[in-house]
Enzyme design. Structure first.
Site, PDB file in Angstrom:
ATOM      1  N   PHE A  18     -46.613   3.437  -5.582  1.00  0.00           N
ATOM      2  CA  PHE A  18     -48.066   3.488  -5.740  1.00  0.00           C
ATOM      3  C   PHE A  18     -48.376   4.745  -6.536  1.00  0.00           C
ATOM      4  O   PHE A  18     -48.164   5.862  -6.050  1.00  0.00           O
ATOM      5  CB  PHE A  18     -48.708   3.545  -4.355  1.00  0.00           C
ATOM      6  N   ALA A  19     -48.850   4.580  -7.776  1.00  0.00           N
ATOM      7  CA  ALA A  19     -49.028   5.716  -8.693  1.00  0.00           C
ATOM      8  C   ALA A  19     -50.509   5.961  -8.956  1.00  0.00           C
ATOM      9  O   ALA A  19     -51.093   5.406  -9.886  1.00  0.00           O
ATOM     10  CB  ALA A  19     -48.277   5.469  -9.994  1.00  0.00           C
ATOM     11  N   ILE A  47     -45.461  11.070  -6.952  1.00  0.00           N
ATOM     12  CA  ILE A  47     -45.311   9.628  -6.741  1.00  0.00           C
ATOM     13  C   ILE A  47     -44.063   9.347  -5.900  1.00  0.00           C
ATOM     14  O   ILE A  47     -42.929   9.549  -6.347  1.00  0.00           O
ATOM     15  CB  ILE A  47     -45.243   8.875  -8.089  1.00  0.00           C
ATOM     16  N   GLU A  98     -52.293  10.851   1.039  1.00  0.00           N
ATOM     17  CA  GLU A  98     -53.281   9.797   1.337  1.00  0.00           C
ATOM     18  C   GLU A  98     -54.579  10.390   1.884  1.00  0.00           C
ATOM     19  O   GLU A  98     -55.245   9.816   2.748  1.00  0.00           O
ATOM     20  CB  GLU A  98     -52.694   8.745   2.296  1.00  0.00           C
TER      21      GLU A  98
END
Length: 388
Positions: free
Chosen positions: A125-126, A159, A368
């Protein structure tokens, strides 16, 4: 799993309880705390093993299959309690493929999701950039449409699975080239970029205190087929936030796993460590610390499984997920620190379980959405509710 009382909470169903117990037994047989120096190889092996065990299918939705947030949380908590890298491997398969599960076209889902679930393809997930971490609106990586392809230019950093992933979900600014256009959080689109695509390279591997595959990515006139766009042009911010809303709660669950393991270790130490003719557990200071640790874990767990339960019921959980992540990660840091303190000098010996946990937990308060960002999210949601 020493303390299973929380499995009887009303947030969970019988299938969730069975899942947690089955995984705990599997993890006890297949996982080890430590891994070798080649973290890339260890992570690849864990993805294959988790896929072969059938666990990765719980991280993947799509094709009419709903993502079970409570199952993901229980799996992450259990894996984290056994081995931090195993939790990482599971979580990144879910986060990396989450946009495809939620917004991908049927062909995209059919191409990638079975391979992710089976452990044959590693996902990434970049989203973050050197100047755009928590502030997604500052994104500079750009994509322009040329015929039947988009051309990507820019960088991504921090990443996870960078360097070992088979594909990356990359978010780039499509500007005012169509769709919603504009700046800020608008005008961002999501793309599937396969490893080895010309113009895409791993610019730098990043070493962190709890080793796992991490990299800075560079895109230089990287041509990606139009068919690889996820959702509509300009929908990327929505795609990213919806994906994070699913998996942010699971970060809280992983924190619980680390915290529960730290409490397990602390209890064992307190019962065995001789001191001044007694054992450590005989001292009221020790008892008070253990009580605080256990109470904090239960409070964080209640918030975590409330958020997961609400999302599985179809509710929007932006505030609840933020509360869970904030509380669980901060509490786990305190619990693990207390465990290290109870171990004394042995607690800072490299490779000691509580020392490893101390390194593992720190990043969870940042990625996150850092704790400070969670506070802003909670306040924003509260003020919006008050305005209504």
């Amino acid at each position: 799993m020493a303390d299973r009382d929380y499995l009887d909470w009303p947030f969970l169903e019988s299938r969730h309880r069975a899942l947690a117990l089955e995984l705990d037994a599997w993890a006890g047989e297949h996982l080890q705390d430590a891994h070798g120096r080649d973290v890339d190889a260890a992570c690849r092996a864990l993805v294959k093993e988790l896929g072969a065990g059938g666990w990765l299918q719980h991280a993947v939705g799509g094709a009419g299959r709903q993502i079970d947030t409570r199952a993901i949380c229980l799996i992450r908590e259990t894996l984290a309690r056994h081995a931090g890298l195993a939790d990482f491997a599971f979580a990144m398969q879910g986060l990396g493929s989450g946009a495809i599960s939620l917004f991908g076209k049927a062909e995209q889902q059919e191409t990638w999701l079975p391979r992710v679930a089976g452990g044959q393809a590693i996902a990434a997930f970049a989203l973050s950039e050197p100047q755009a971490g928590s502030d997604v609106a500052a994104m500079q990586c750009a994509a322009r449409l040329e015929g039947d392809s988009y051309v990507l230019d820019g960088e991504k950093t921090w990443i996870s699975n960078g360097g070992i992933a088979d594909f990356y979900v990359v978010f780039a600014r499509t500007g005012d080239g169509g769709g919603e256009g504009g700046r800020g959080s608008r005008g961002i689109s999501a793309f599937i970029v396969e490893a080895g695509t010309p113009g895409f390279e791993i610019a730098e591997r990043i070493e962190v205190i709890a080793p796992h595959p991490l990299a800075r990515l560079r895109f230089m006139a990287c041509r990606v087929p139009l068919a690889n766009r996820i959702g509509e042009e300009g929908q990327g911010f929505k795609v990213a936030m919806a994906t994070l809303d699913v998996f942010r709660t699971s970060v809280a669950a992983a924190s619980l796993g680390f915290a529960r393991r730290a409490l397990d270790e602390a209890l064992k130490r307190a019962r065995e460590r001789a001191m001044f003719g007694k054992i450590l557990a005989d001292f009221q200071l020790t008892q008070a610390k253990l009580a605080q640790m256990a109470t904090g874990i239960d409070a964080a767990a209640l918030l975590t499984y409330r958020a997961a339960w609400l999302r599985d019921g179809g509710k929007r959980v932006t505030k609840e997920a933020a509360m869970a992540k904030l509380t669980a990660t901060e509490t786990a840091q305190q619990v693990i620190d207390a465990a290290v303190q109870l171990f004394g000098g042995q607690g800072v010996v490299s490779g000691e379980t509580v020392e490893t946990l101390y390194r593992e937990i720190r990043a969870l308060r940042i990625y996150e959405g850092a704790s400070e960002v969670q506070l802003l999210i909670i306040a924003r949601e509260l003020l919006a509710q008050e305005g209504n």
